[in-house]
Motif scaffolding. Structure first.
Motif, short mmCIF file in Angstrom:
data_model
loop_
_atom_site.label_atom_id
_atom_site.label_comp_id
_atom_site.label_asym_id
_atom_site.label_seq_id
_atom_site.Cartn_x
_atom_site.Cartn_y
_atom_site.Cartn_z
N PRO A 8 23.88 17.95 3.30
CA PRO A 8 24.99 17.47 2.48
C PRO A 8 25.53 16.11 2.91
O PRO A 8 26.12 15.39 2.11
N ASP A 9 25.33 15.75 4.18
CA ASP A 9 25.83 14.47 4.67
C ASP A 9 24.78 13.37 4.68
O ASP A 9 25.08 12.22 4.34
N PHE A 10 23.55 13.71 5.06
CA PHE A 10 22.53 12.70 5.27
C PHE A 10 21.47 12.64 4.17
O PHE A 10 20.66 11.73 4.13
N GLY A 11 21.45 13.64 3.29
CA GLY A 11 20.46 13.65 2.22
C GLY A 11 19.19 14.38 2.62
O GLY A 11 19.13 15.05 3.66
N PRO A 12 18.12 14.25 1.82
CA PRO A 12 16.90 15.01 2.06
C PRO A 12 16.09 14.49 3.24
O PRO A 12 15.98 13.29 3.45
N ALA A 13 15.54 15.42 4.00
CA ALA A 13 14.66 15.11 5.13
C ALA A 13 13.49 16.08 5.09
O ALA A 13 13.58 17.18 4.55
N VAL A 14 12.37 15.66 5.68
CA VAL A 14 11.16 16.48 5.71
C VAL A 14 10.75 16.74 7.15
O VAL A 14 10.71 15.81 7.97
N ARG A 15 10.46 18.00 7.44
CA ARG A 15 9.98 18.41 8.76
C ARG A 15 8.47 18.63 8.70
O ARG A 15 7.97 19.30 7.81
N ILE A 16 7.76 18.07 9.65
CA ILE A 16 6.31 18.27 9.79
C ILE A 16 6.09 18.98 11.11
O ILE A 16 6.56 18.53 12.16
N ALA A 17 5.38 20.11 11.08
CA ALA A 17 5.22 20.91 12.30
C ALA A 17 3.93 21.70 12.24
O ALA A 17 3.39 21.95 11.16
N PRO A 18 3.43 22.12 13.40
CA PRO A 18 2.31 23.07 13.40
C PRO A 18 2.73 24.35 12.67
O PRO A 18 3.90 24.72 12.68
#
Length: 226
Positions: free
Chosen positions: A121-131
């Motif tokens: 809600p504060d920083f907007g969309p983010a994407v996590r890449i992980a095993p």
């Protein structure tokens, strides 16, 4: 600029309680994320016909609305190579769950990774890449990138992970399609950015990375609550 299909999906997903896996695959495909061939079956005959059209082994999954983690409740039946196996799996799933059944091709073996998007809600969309798969708990590492970003930026971020060695032919293994994984992550970042006022969270776990492609074999999408 937004993706050419962004307006369609903004309208299609607005005020939705549930977004099924088949619809999630359609959304991913529009944004350039590889998905298995699939279709929804409403009867045993439908399931067998879809499996014949796909050819080769298939996986059957319950499409019961509201059920995200299908494997946890034995709602996934993989490696079905005959019409009899498809029929038996369909009968079992429909006896225990409601709704249609998803029939999808079995993706060529590879290494499991995961991609996730969250709309802060504060920083907007983010994407996590992980095993993905067993490596999630074993390595407990990920990179997080603010959306949108390019495939080149994703590729650079992936190299910071210890698990990246598996993609480059670790200990004599095959060199896998790391570029396809980076491209899928970038595509998800554009999706998350375009639909940031509609979609709260996306989970692709696993995305199977083999020597040729990175293919999403699950789609969990949660819409934002108005």
């Amino acid at each position: 600029p937004p993706h050419p299909r962004a307006a369609f999906w903004r309208a299609a997903l607005r005020d939705r309680d549930w977004i099924g896996e088949a619809e999630g695959y359609a959304l991913f495909s529009d944004y350039g994320i590889a998905c298995p061939r699939h279709a929804l079956a409403g009867s045993r005959d439908d399931a067998q016909a879809i499996a014949r059209k796909i050819g080769g082994p298939v996986v059957l999954k319950t499409a019961q609305p509201g059920l995200s983690h299908k494997s946890d409740c034995d709602g996934v039946k993989p490696g079905l190579a005959t019409a009899q196996a498809v029929a038996a799996a369909y009968d079992d799933l429909t006896a225990r769950f409601h709704g249609e059944v998803l029939v999808a091709e079995m993706v060529a073996p590879g290494v499991e990774w995961s991609l996730g998007a969250i709309n802060d809600p504060d920083f907007g969309p983010a994407v996590r890449i992980a095993p993905g798969g067993q490596f999630v708990d074993l390595l407990d590492e990920h990179v997080l990138l603010m959306a949108p970003f390019t495939a080149a930026e994703a590729a650079t971020a992936i190299t910071r992970l210890r698990a990246a060695r598996v993609l480059s032919g670790y200990r004599g293994g095959a060199r896998l399609a790391a570029g396809a994984l980076a491209a899928a992550a970038a595509a998800l970042s554009r999706l998350a950015w375009d639909l940031r006022d509609i979609v709260a969270e996306v989970e692709i776990n696993p995305i199977i990375v083999n020597t040729q492609t990175a293919t999403a074999v699950d789609a969990v999408i949660r819409a934002r609550v108005s």
